[in-house]
Design an enzyme around this catalytic site. Structure first.
Site, mmCIF file in Angstrom:
data_model
loop_
_atom_site.group_PDB
_atom_site.id
_atom_site.type_symbol
_atom_site.label_atom_id
_atom_site.label_comp_id
_atom_site.label_asym_id
_atom_site.label_seq_id
_atom_site.Cartn_x
_atom_site.Cartn_y
_atom_site.Cartn_z
ATOM 1 N N HIS A 1 -43.506 60.461 -4.770
ATOM 2 C CA HIS A 1 -44.162 59.195 -4.423
ATOM 3 C C HIS A 1 -45.663 59.208 -4.736
ATOM 4 O O HIS A 1 -46.315 58.146 -4.718
ATOM 5 C CB HIS A 1 -43.942 58.869 -2.944
ATOM 6 C CG HIS A 1 -43.717 57.412 -2.701
ATOM 7 N ND1 HIS A 1 -44.375 56.418 -3.392
ATOM 8 C CD2 HIS A 1 -42.891 56.772 -1.825
ATOM 9 C CE1 HIS A 1 -43.979 55.234 -2.965
ATOM 10 N NE2 HIS A 1 -43.078 55.415 -2.016
ATOM 11 N N ASP B 1 -43.971 54.947 -7.935
ATOM 12 C CA ASP B 1 -43.681 54.009 -6.854
ATOM 13 C C ASP B 1 -42.223 53.575 -6.918
ATOM 14 O O ASP B 1 -41.545 53.734 -7.931
ATOM 15 C CB ASP B 1 -44.595 52.784 -6.965
ATOM 16 C CG ASP B 1 -46.065 53.131 -6.738
ATOM 17 O OD1 ASP B 1 -46.325 54.047 -5.939
ATOM 18 O OD2 ASP B 1 -46.920 52.498 -7.370
#
Length: 534
Positions: free
Chosen positions: A507, A511
């Site tokens: 992450h 995204d």
């Protein structure tokens, strides 16, 4: 003004270097472009040239010694220039190969001088993740003549067992690590030099794995012998019933409870080596009951009685230790999230059948997934990225790592520039790399440089799973089996074939929307394979 030269970073994974050879000595004139030294990195031995003019005033790292990147390597300046301030500023290591000249009343530091022509060979870093190595087999023994290019030993790393060659000429004077023993990178592996040279002073502090030093007057015939000297069936010596086996083979046989007398050796003169133990198939024998106090090291040769507790201990290999370390680092440092999509594989099945109907053509579903992934990465480069504390690296080359299960764990050979390859090229490349992986013939460069990884367990019937990211990649794709199941098509329930894939993302770099868009593109390619040809 004098110039301080530090240990250079000669590769992206290099953290330390070993000075293999100095081509200049203190007092020599140096010009910009002159080769100062040959430096062994974690990947190769490279020439290091000077960018300064002057006189070589000081050498900070001896031949054969290892030091971290940015350690003081040398000082170049005007002849006779005072460099004491540079040395007292903390740039020099505690032990200097060429101490600065001192006055007669000063006490010189006690250092061990390396005799002329003698080279200390250290445990090499044969992969970017290697922290220690195990000597599987010595191919030379103390007293043997060694030439540059000769194979000294076979070394087991965390990824493979690899041949380690000598870069020096001379006689093998000392062996620092026995067969079957492990030692950290940069431990003394061997010493090579002129025959008869006394190197006993260089071996102080060497780990207890050290086995032999050739004394000045000791005849070669008295050197420690590793390989058997007698031919025959390879198992015993006629005079003392000795079994010829490498220490590692003996250790493994003990752990597995294998009687070496029953093993046929495949090594030189029938010597039993590691692979003989690993592939040994015992002849069926009557089972034996394990005594309550029997050692676990030999338990594998017994069958426990009903109701009896039984535990087997298997020592962790270098590969298994490294896998544990790297995956733990990945799962605890990279914030993982997972995205799963189900793909209609009907068109992929038909396309594959049509392609494989052509002469000399063999395309697998895995080949198609690799090709589709590579093309999807081209459209979504943020998935083809790497996290660094100061920046995110977006790779515009696509090197796909293909996870391959081997006996000791998992390796990830790399298919380079996969987006520019056809399906048959991908298939041939994967087959070649997988074959090398299973036979432990992969080279370090064949496992370095991946930008994305694919793990496929579909052939085992696994329909869906998640993987831990193979850092420094930002994502890994987990591929499940193609499953025949009821699906809804045009409002009707029909029999279809679907496959689930799961993308694990870091992450910090990827995204959720970015990962989802990548999967949609991948899904489009596999549901309409002809689009990969456009």
């Amino acid at each position: 003004m004098a110039t301080v030269i530090t240990m250079p970073r000669l590769s992206d994974t290099m953290t330390e270097g070993t000075v293999a050879t100095w081509l200049k000595k203190v007092g020599d004139s140096v010009k910009s472009g002159d080769i100062l030294a040959e430096i062994e990195t974690d990947k190769a031995t490279m020439e290091f040239e000077s960018f300064s003019n002057g006189t070589l005033l000081h050498i900070g790292i001896q031949e054969g010694q290892t030091a971290p990147v940015d350690s003081l390597l040398a000082i170049i300046g005007k002849e006779g220039e005072d460099i004491s301030d540079l040395l007292t500023a903390g740039a020099a290591p505690a032990t200097q190969a060429t101490p600065v000249a001192t006055s007669p009343t000063e006490e010189k530091p006690k250092t061990t001088e390396i005799p002329a022509g003698v080279t200390i060979v250290t445990m090499p870093r044969l992969s970017d993740t290697m922290t220690e190595g195990t000597v599987a087999t010595w191919l030379k023994k103390v007293g043997d003549t060694v030439k540059s290019g000769d194979i000294l030993a076979e070394i087991e790393t965390d990824k493979a067992t690899m041949e380690f060659e000598s870069f020096h000429n001379g006689t093998l004077l000392y062996i620092g690590i026995e067969e079957g023993k492990s030692a950290p990178v940069d431990s003394v592996l061997a010493i090579i030099g002129p025959a008869g040279t006394d190197v006993s002073g260089l071996t102080h502090g060497v780990p207890t794995a050290a086995v032999a030093v050739a004394a000045v007057a000791a005849p070669v015939a008295e050197a420690v012998s590793i390989a058997p000297t007698a031919a025959g069936n390879g198992h015993t010596n006629a005079s003392n019933d000795r079994i010829f086996a490498s220490p590692l083979a003996k250790k493994l046989a003990s752990e597995k409870g294998i009687d070496l007398k029953l093993v046929q050796g495949s090594g030189e003169n029938g010597r039993i080596v590691r692979s003989d133990i690993e592939h040994y198939q015992p002849v069926a024998q009557a089972s034996k009951v394990v005594a309550a106090d029997a050692p676990t090291s030999s338990a594998t040769s017994f069958t426990p009685a009903v109701g009896q507790e039984f535990t087997e201990e298997i020592k962790n290999s270098s590969m298994r230790k490294t896998i544990a370390k790297r995956l733990s680092e990945s799962i605890f440092t990279a914030p993982h999230f997972y995205l799963t999509v189900e793909i209609n594989m009907e068109e992929s099945i038909r396309s594959r059948q049509a392609m494989n109907a052509q002469p000399d053509t063999k395309v697998s579903f895995n080949d198609m997934v690799i090709k589709a992934s590579a093309m999807a990465l081209r459209k979504h480069p943020k998935v083809n990225s790497q996290w660094r504390e100061d920046a995110i690296l977006i790779h515009h080359h696509i090197n796909i790592g293909v996870a391959v299960a081997v006996e000791d764990g998992l390796v990830v050979p790399v298919l380079r520039f996969a987006d520019s390859m056809g399906l048959q090229q991908i298939g041939a490349g994967v087959k070649d790399l997988a074959g090398k992986a299973k036979s432990k013939k992969l080279q370090p460069q064949e496992m370095d440089g991946s930008t994305f990884t694919i793990s496929n367990l579909g052939m085992f019937g696994i329909t869906e799973f998640t993987s831990i990211i193979n850092q420094p990649n930002s994502a890994i794709l987990s591929v499940g089996a193609i499953v025949e199941k009821p699906v809804v098509k045009n409002g009707q329930i029909v029999v279809g074939n679907t496959m689930k894939v799961t993308l694990a993302c870091d992450h910090r770099t990827v995204d959720g929307a970015t990962g989802a868009q990548f999967l949609q593109t991948l899904k489009g390619y596999l549901e309409s394979p002809v689009s990969m040809l456009l």
